[in-house]
Design a protein around this motif. Structure first.
Motif, PDB file in Angstrom:
ATOM      1  N   THR A  78       0.827  -1.219   0.000  1.00  0.00           N
ATOM      2  CA  THR A  78       0.000   0.000   0.000  1.00  0.00           C
ATOM      3  C   THR A  78       0.853   1.257   0.000  1.00  0.00           C
ATOM      4  OG1 THR A  78      -0.157   0.094   2.428  1.00  0.00           O
ATOM      5  CG2 THR A  78      -1.822  -1.213   1.256  1.00  0.00           C
ATOM      6  N   GLU A  79       2.129   1.132   0.390  1.00  0.00           N
ATOM      7  CA  GLU A  79       3.047   2.266   0.374  1.00  0.00           C
ATOM      8  C   GLU A  79       4.401   1.824  -0.176  1.00  0.00           C
ATOM      9  OE1 GLU A  79       3.370   4.440   3.990  1.00  0.00           O
ATOM     10  OE2 GLU A  79       1.209   4.555   4.319  1.00  0.00           O
ATOM     11  N   PRO A  80       4.466   1.479  -1.467  1.00  0.00           N
ATOM     12  CA  PRO A  80       5.736   1.014  -2.037  1.00  0.00           C
ATOM     13  C   PRO A  80       6.792   2.114  -2.017  1.00  0.00           C
ATOM     14  CG  PRO A  80       4.099   1.386  -3.754  1.00  0.00           C
ATOM     15  CD  PRO A  80       3.382   1.507  -2.461  1.00  0.00           C
ATOM     16  N   ARG A  81       8.043   1.703  -1.837  1.00  0.00           N
ATOM     17  CA  ARG A  81       9.153   2.669  -1.748  1.00  0.00           C
ATOM     18  C   ARG A  81       9.791   2.869  -3.120  1.00  0.00           C
ATOM     19  NH1 ARG A  81      13.405   0.756   2.207  1.00  0.00           N
ATOM     20  NH2 ARG A  81      14.034   2.943   2.200  1.00  0.00           N
ATOM     21  N   VAL A  82       9.014   3.129  -4.137  1.00  0.00           N
ATOM     22  CA  VAL A  82       9.538   3.302  -5.493  1.00  0.00           C
ATOM     23  C   VAL A  82       8.854   4.483  -6.157  1.00  0.00           C
ATOM     24  CG1 VAL A  82      10.067   0.849  -5.789  1.00  0.00           C
ATOM     25  CG2 VAL A  82       7.831   1.722  -6.483  1.00  0.00           C
ATOM     26  N   ARG A  83       9.536   5.016  -7.176  1.00  0.00           N
ATOM     27  CA  ARG A  83       8.950   6.041  -8.043  1.00  0.00           C
ATOM     28  C   ARG A  83       9.225   5.619  -9.475  1.00  0.00           C
ATOM     29  NH1 ARG A  83       7.501  10.438  -5.113  1.00  0.00           N
ATOM     30  NH2 ARG A  83       7.172  11.673  -6.992  1.00  0.00           N
ATOM     31  N   LEU A 114      12.109  16.900  -3.056  1.00  0.00           N
ATOM     32  CA  LEU A 114      12.551  17.188  -1.698  1.00  0.00           C
ATOM     33  C   LEU A 114      11.748  16.357  -0.696  1.00  0.00           C
ATOM     34  CD1 LEU A 114      14.183  18.733   0.382  1.00  0.00           C
ATOM     35  CD2 LEU A 114      12.557  20.636   0.173  1.00  0.00           C
ATOM     36  N   ALA A 115      10.454  16.197  -0.946  1.00  0.00           N
ATOM     37  CA  ALA A 115       9.627  15.397  -0.038  1.00  0.00           C
ATOM     38  C   ALA A 115      10.121  13.955   0.026  1.00  0.00           C
ATOM     39  CB  ALA A 115       8.169  15.442  -0.485  1.00  0.00           C
ATOM     40  N   GLU A 116      10.502  13.399  -1.128  1.00  0.00           N
ATOM     41  CA  GLU A 116      11.025  12.023  -1.154  1.00  0.00           C
ATOM     42  C   GLU A 116      12.353  11.942  -0.404  1.00  0.00           C
ATOM     43  OE1 GLU A 116      10.772   7.963  -2.374  1.00  0.00           O
ATOM     44  OE2 GLU A 116       9.328   9.610  -2.402  1.00  0.00           O
ATOM     45  N   LEU A 117      13.196  12.959  -0.589  1.00  0.00           N
ATOM     46  CA  LEU A 117      14.471  13.005   0.123  1.00  0.00           C
ATOM     47  C   LEU A 117      14.239  13.083   1.628  1.00  0.00           C
ATOM     48  CD1 LEU A 117      17.574  13.270   0.109  1.00  0.00           C
ATOM     49  CD2 LEU A 117      17.277  15.736  -0.235  1.00  0.00           C
ATOM     50  N   GLU A 118      13.275  13.894   2.040  1.00  0.00           N
ATOM     51  CA  GLU A 118      12.947  14.004   3.464  1.00  0.00           C
ATOM     52  C   GLU A 118      12.457  12.658   4.018  1.00  0.00           C
ATOM     53  OE1 GLU A 118      13.430  16.475   5.419  1.00  0.00           O
ATOM     54  OE2 GLU A 118      13.145  18.399   4.429  1.00  0.00           O
ATOM     55  N   ARG A 119      11.636  11.966   3.236  1.00  0.00           N
ATOM     56  CA  ARG A 119      11.121  10.682   3.694  1.00  0.00           C
ATOM     57  C   ARG A 119      12.261   9.673   3.866  1.00  0.00           C
ATOM     58  NH1 ARG A 119       6.581  11.946   0.391  1.00  0.00           N
ATOM     59  NH2 ARG A 119       7.524  10.959  -1.423  1.00  0.00           N
ATOM     60  N   TYR A 120      13.160   9.647   2.893  1.00  0.00           N
ATOM     61  CA  TYR A 120      14.290   8.718   2.994  1.00  0.00           C
ATOM     62  C   TYR A 120      15.172   9.053   4.192  1.00  0.00           C
ATOM     63  CZ  TYR A 120      18.681   6.378   1.898  1.00  0.00           C
ATOM     64  OH  TYR A 120      19.817   5.613   1.973  1.00  0.00           O
ATOM     65  N   ARG A 176      16.194   6.643   7.430  1.00  0.00           N
ATOM     66  CA  ARG A 176      17.539   6.349   7.904  1.00  0.00           C
ATOM     67  C   ARG A 176      17.732   6.839   9.342  1.00  0.00           C
ATOM     68  NH1 ARG A 176      21.392   4.602   4.178  1.00  0.00           N
ATOM     69  NH2 ARG A 176      22.508   4.128   6.113  1.00  0.00           N
ATOM     70  N   LEU A 177      17.091   7.959   9.702  1.00  0.00           N
ATOM     71  CA  LEU A 177      17.175   8.453  11.071  1.00  0.00           C
ATOM     72  C   LEU A 177      16.522   7.466  12.033  1.00  0.00           C
ATOM     73  CD1 LEU A 177      17.935  10.728  13.039  1.00  0.00           C
ATOM     74  CD2 LEU A 177      15.718  11.792  12.531  1.00  0.00           C
ATOM     75  N   GLU A 178      15.380   6.926  11.640  1.00  0.00           N
ATOM     76  CA  GLU A 178      14.709   5.926  12.475  1.00  0.00           C
ATOM     77  C   GLU A 178      15.590   4.690  12.644  1.00  0.00           C
ATOM     78  OE1 GLU A 178      10.549   3.338  12.640  1.00  0.00           O
ATOM     79  OE2 GLU A 178      10.996   4.616  10.907  1.00  0.00           O
TER      80      GLU A 178
END
Length: 360
Positions: free
Chosen positions: A143-148, A156-162, A166-168
């Motif tokens: 339901t939330e694949p990590r691909v584009r 920038l939003a994708e970069l923030e999510r990544y 990594r922070l988590e």
């Protein structure tokens, strides 16, 4: 009637586990930005409860079987994490940034942000293993694949999510387990080994900020960087004096990682420097200060420790430079995704080495 056999827990923990491919739930498509994309057949190992329990969460590895029937295609796409594809059976054509025929035994290493896809020729079948080295599997949660896919470039939003992923992951680093368990608080020698190794990184952190300030040609960013440097100035001295560090640890791994960050300030563009310093390092510093400060309490009401400083001010520091990133074109973000991943990889090595010093 067959009596159910219950093994003691010790035997269960050491029992071999066998899972057939068919026992891993398969998906054949995902929806990204409202569009359905065919995957062929994709079986993420964590969709099987037994394998999910067996695979580690720390240093998290994700694996999935993939299969394309004759003439099937997985469209060109990109994702924020490095990946490997192992060709186990048949052949397939690699698409995207590099095109070539792949045969059994070939391996494709995919850096974060690289464009790639696969297509089989009529009459041929491809079966392979897809491996990711941090975070969730690409389609672990369909339901939330990590691909584009092509046409949906990184942003920038994708970069923030990544970066948040990594922070988590960083928050689960084994070094923090030593603090959470109370071992560091109770062991003065372990605390001393910790601050001695940490001091090496603290010195390189200062050098990184000096180097960035020295070579910055953009007057607006130079002022932003100068403010950051003023607020961070002397934190290495604070750490040394507060904890009586008299001997500097020499460790080639700590030195190599520290120099990597300094060298990036001389060779990287300003956007990459912002990602390295503010998105990655300052984000890690805030978590670091919050998780380690418990072992170094304030001595008086007016006392502020090195660890308190990082937990308090780094939340603001991590947001510096965002205006510059918002002005970038989408074509620049795949590169920044790779830079972000590299910086986190370096920090993982750094803190793993510090943890090693602590438990000696």
């Amino acid at each position: 009637m067959t009596e159910e056999l219950t093994l003691p827990k010790q035997q269960m923990d050491t029992a071999l586990l066998t899972v057939s491919r068919e026992d891993i739930r398969a998906i054949s498509s995902v929806v990204v930005d409202g569009q359905t994309h065919r995957l062929g057949q994709q079986r993420d190992f964590r969709r099987n409860d037994q394998l999910a329990a067996f695979l580690p969460e720390t240093g998290r590895l994700s694996l999935a079987w993939v299969r394309l029937a004759d003439g099937e295609q997985l469209d060109v796409h990109q994702h924020p994490t490095k990946s490997m594809i192992l060709v186990c059976k048949g052949s397939v054509r690699l698409l995207g940034d590099q095109e070539r025929e792949l045969a059994e035994g070939d391996t494709v290493a995919v850096p974060p942000g690289a464009r790639h896809g696969f297509v089989t020729r009529p009459g041929e079948v491809f079966e392979g293993l897809s491996v990711q080295f941090e975070g969730s599997g690409l389609y672990e949660d369909e339901t939330e694949p990590r691909v584009r896919f092509d046409g949906d470039l990184a942003s920038l939003a994708e970069l923030e999510r990544y970066n948040a992923e990594r922070l988590e992951q960083f928050g689960r680093h084994r070094m923090f387990e030593l603090f959470d368990s109370g071992r560091v608080t109770a062991d003065p020698e372990m605390r001393a080994r910790f601050v001695n190794a940490l001091y090496v990184w603290s010195v390189y952190f200062q050098r990184m900020l000096y180097a960035r300030q020295a070579v910055c040609a953009d007057p607006r960013l130079r002022e932003v960087y100068a403010g950051h440097l003023r607020e961070e100035f002397g934190h290495d001295v604070l750490l040394k004096e507060r904890h009586g560090i008299s001997e500097t640890v020499y460790d080639p791994i700590l030195e190599a990682v520290g120099n990597w960050f300094v060298l990036q300030m001389h060779g990287a563009d300003e956007a990459a420097k912002i990602v390295i310093v503010h998105m990655v390092v300052e984000s890690s510093c805030q978590v670091f200060g919050e998780r380690t400060g418990v072992a170094f309490p304030e001595e008086t009401a007016d006392d502020v420790t090195y660890f308190d400083l990082h937990s308090e001010v780094d939340e603001d520091h991590r947001e510096l430079g965002r205006d510059h990133l918002r002005g970038l074109s989408t074509s620049q973000f795949p590169h920044l995704m790779r830079v972000c991943g590299q910086a986190w990889d370096q920090l993982d090595v750094l803190f793993e080495r510090i943890a090693t010093h602590m438990v000696r």
